[in-house]
Design a protein around this motif. Structure first.
Motif, PDB file in Angstrom:
ATOM      1  N   LEU A  62       0.828  -1.205   0.000  1.00  0.00           N
ATOM      2  CA  LEU A  62       0.000   0.000   0.000  1.00  0.00           C
ATOM      3  C   LEU A  62       0.865   1.259   0.000  1.00  0.00           C
ATOM      4  O   LEU A  62       0.561   2.237  -0.698  1.00  0.00           O
ATOM      5  N   GLY A  63       1.939   1.241   0.783  1.00  0.00           N
ATOM      6  CA  GLY A  63       2.832   2.404   0.823  1.00  0.00           C
ATOM      7  C   GLY A  63       3.471   2.671  -0.524  1.00  0.00           C
ATOM      8  O   GLY A  63       3.582   3.828  -0.961  1.00  0.00           O
ATOM      9  N   TYR A  64       3.885   1.596  -1.187  1.00  0.00           N
ATOM     10  CA  TYR A  64       4.492   1.742  -2.518  1.00  0.00           C
ATOM     11  C   TYR A  64       3.460   2.262  -3.513  1.00  0.00           C
ATOM     12  O   TYR A  64       3.745   3.177  -4.306  1.00  0.00           O
ATOM     13  N   GLY A  65       2.249   1.715  -3.471  1.00  0.00           N
ATOM     14  CA  GLY A  65       1.214   2.136  -4.409  1.00  0.00           C
ATOM     15  C   GLY A  65       0.767   3.568  -4.185  1.00  0.00           C
ATOM     16  O   GLY A  65       0.573   4.329  -5.139  1.00  0.00           O
ATOM     17  N   LEU A  66       0.612   3.958  -2.907  1.00  0.00           N
ATOM     18  CA  LEU A  66       0.153   5.316  -2.613  1.00  0.00           C
ATOM     19  C   LEU A  66       1.253   6.346  -2.858  1.00  0.00           C
ATOM     20  O   LEU A  66       0.976   7.469  -3.278  1.00  0.00           O
ATOM     21  N   GLY A  67       2.517   5.971  -2.592  1.00  0.00           N
ATOM     22  CA  GLY A  67       3.619   6.908  -2.796  1.00  0.00           C
ATOM     23  C   GLY A  67       4.025   7.010  -4.244  1.00  0.00           C
ATOM     24  O   GLY A  67       3.901   8.067  -4.874  1.00  0.00           O
ATOM     25  N   PHE A  68       4.521   5.885  -4.797  1.00  0.00           N
ATOM     26  CA  PHE A  68       4.993   5.877  -6.174  1.00  0.00           C
ATOM     27  C   PHE A  68       3.860   6.092  -7.168  1.00  0.00           C
ATOM     28  O   PHE A  68       4.033   6.771  -8.186  1.00  0.00           O
ATOM     29  N   GLY A  69       2.686   5.506  -6.870  1.00  0.00           N
ATOM     30  CA  GLY A  69       1.581   5.583  -7.814  1.00  0.00           C
ATOM     31  C   GLY A  69       0.702   6.793  -7.624  1.00  0.00           C
ATOM     32  O   GLY A  69       0.767   7.767  -8.378  1.00  0.00           O
ATOM     33  N   THR A  70      -0.103   6.779  -6.559  1.00  0.00           N
ATOM     34  CA  THR A  70      -1.103   7.838  -6.372  1.00  0.00           C
ATOM     35  C   THR A  70      -0.466   9.208  -6.198  1.00  0.00           C
ATOM     36  O   THR A  70      -0.777  10.152  -6.933  1.00  0.00           O
ATOM     37  N   GLY A  71       0.420   9.345  -5.222  1.00  0.00           N
ATOM     38  CA  GLY A  71       0.996  10.655  -4.921  1.00  0.00           C
ATOM     39  C   GLY A  71       1.811  11.221  -6.066  1.00  0.00           C
ATOM     40  O   GLY A  71       1.610  12.358  -6.504  1.00  0.00           O
ATOM     41  N   MET A 175       1.657  -2.954  -7.522  1.00  0.00           N
ATOM     42  CA  MET A 175       1.512  -1.589  -7.027  1.00  0.00           C
ATOM     43  C   MET A 175       0.424  -0.851  -7.786  1.00  0.00           C
ATOM     44  O   MET A 175      -0.289   0.006  -7.233  1.00  0.00           O
ATOM     45  N   SER A 176       0.250  -1.200  -9.073  1.00  0.00           N
ATOM     46  CA  SER A 176      -0.742  -0.524  -9.904  1.00  0.00           C
ATOM     47  C   SER A 176      -2.174  -0.811  -9.472  1.00  0.00           C
ATOM     48  O   SER A 176      -3.097  -0.118  -9.908  1.00  0.00           O
ATOM     49  N   VAL A 177      -2.364  -1.824  -8.641  1.00  0.00           N
ATOM     50  CA  VAL A 177      -3.708  -2.143  -8.158  1.00  0.00           C
ATOM     51  C   VAL A 177      -4.184  -1.098  -7.143  1.00  0.00           C
ATOM     52  O   VAL A 177      -5.385  -0.885  -6.977  1.00  0.00           O
ATOM     53  N   VAL A 178      -3.247  -0.432  -6.483  1.00  0.00           N
ATOM     54  CA  VAL A 178      -3.595   0.502  -5.396  1.00  0.00           C
ATOM     55  C   VAL A 178      -4.144   1.841  -5.904  1.00  0.00           C
ATOM     56  O   VAL A 178      -5.178   2.314  -5.414  1.00  0.00           O
ATOM     57  N   PRO A 179      -3.522   2.522  -6.877  1.00  0.00           N
ATOM     58  CA  PRO A 179      -3.920   3.901  -7.212  1.00  0.00           C
ATOM     59  C   PRO A 179      -5.266   4.125  -7.886  1.00  0.00           C
ATOM     60  O   PRO A 179      -5.830   5.217  -7.717  1.00  0.00           O
ATOM     61  N   PRO A 180      -5.831   3.193  -8.692  1.00  0.00           N
ATOM     62  CA  PRO A 180      -7.021   3.564  -9.456  1.00  0.00           C
ATOM     63  C   PRO A 180      -8.176   4.118  -8.636  1.00  0.00           C
ATOM     64  O   PRO A 180      -8.742   5.164  -8.997  1.00  0.00           O
ATOM     65  N   LEU A 181      -8.560   3.462  -7.538  1.00  0.00           N
ATOM     66  CA  LEU A 181      -9.712   3.933  -6.760  1.00  0.00           C
ATOM     67  C   LEU A 181      -9.440   5.279  -6.081  1.00  0.00           C
ATOM     68  O   LEU A 181     -10.288   6.183  -6.166  1.00  0.00           O
TER      69      LEU A 181
END
Length: 299
Positions: A62-71, A175-181
């Motif tokens: 989740l940290g990787y997805g939210l940092g690298f992806g979403t943020g 990691m790409s599963v985390v950012p879409p929503l």
């Protein structure tokens, strides 16, 4: 490092440098938050279907997805949508390297060497010069947003490091599963239904260009680029492969000049050289001192 691997590293740097041109094209059709949600959703769906979940702790995923992806991509896409020059965006994003070093020291108690500190100071000096130049052009907010994107990337790097995956590519895909929503929620909150309306005009000239840009980001910028880069990191020492990423802003700035007619000022060119030099200085590790042969012999 074999010649073949060196050529592959340059190839990845070119793919990632052109990625910013593709993002510029995608943002011509899609609102920035919605573009980010689409970018990751197109990777997340086949990942969920075909790629086994990496055996890492959920908080690091989740940290990787939210940092690298979403943020990172939320701040970057909004910055470019607000007018951050494409070439400069590829350069300023390199500040994730000194941010990672500083966060590693603050949060993971990692030691900062004198060389790394000198590199960080050089990179900060270059970023300050670029910020000063952008402030004079009333583009300071996009510059700050791009720095926040780099900081988010650095937080993602720390999560990636703590996860210690057996297969880094699988973690990158998952990691790409985390950012879409989260990005879709941000899109609905800030952009309303503009994202969904953009899907209705994909048949236009602008729509086709935007769709091509999005496809490039997904296929070449993420799947091909990350796949080849991960393979190179497995076959070679990280300290040998990592400096090739410094070619990314060189490609980004050059492509922006020829494709988008973005002409950097003399101050920005000098600052770019300083930033790249600082990141390179902070990334390279000094070779360990050679042990005398007589000390390797049994007593």
């Amino acid at each position: 490092m074999a010649v073949r691997d060196r050529l592959l590293a340059v190839f990845v740097a070119v793919l990632w440098g052109l990625n910013f041109i593709a993002i510029h094209a995608a943002l011509g059709q899609f609102p920035p938050m919605f573009a980010g949600a689409l970018r990751f959703a197109l990777i997340a769906v086949p990942t969920l279907l075909f790629i086994p979940r990496p055996r890492v702790k959920l908080r690091y995923l989740l940290g990787y997805g939210l940092g690298f992806g979403t943020g990172q991509f939320a701040f970057l896409f909004v910055a470019m949508d607000l007018g951050m020059p494409t070439g400069l965006a590829s350069l300023v994003l390199q500040s994730s390297a000194p941010f990672t070093v500083l966060l590693g020291a603050a949060l993971l108690a990692e030691r900062i060497s004198g060389r790394q500190l000198a590199g960080i100071l050089l990179a900060v000096a270059g970023m300050t010069a670029i910020a000063w130049q952008q402030a004079g052009q009333a583009a300071l907010v996009p510059m700050l947003l791009t720095l926040l994107a780099a900081l988010s990337w650095a937080f993602g790097n720390l999560s990636m490091r703590k996860a210690e995956p057996e297969n880094p590519l699988h973690l990158t895909l998952w990691m790409s599963v985390v950012p879409p929503l989260p990005m879709l929620a941000l899109s609905l909150g800030f952009e309303g239904t503009a994202g969904f309306r953009s899907l209705t005009t994909l048949g236009t000239h602008t729509g086709l260009i935007g769709l091509a840009g999005l496809a490039y980001v997904v296929v070449f910028g993420t799947v091909v680029g990350s796949g080849v880069w991960t393979t190179l990191m497995r076959r070679n020492p990280a300290s040998v492969v990592a400096p090739f990423s410094l070619l990314v802003p060189v490609v980004g700035l050059t492509a922006s000049f020829f494709v988008l007619a973005e002409t950097p000022t003399l101050v920005e060119i000098i600052a770019a050289v300083v930033v790249i030099g600082g990141v390179l200085l902070g990334s390279l590790r000094r070779k360990p001192a050679a042990v005398p042969a007589e000390e390797l012999l049994p007593a």
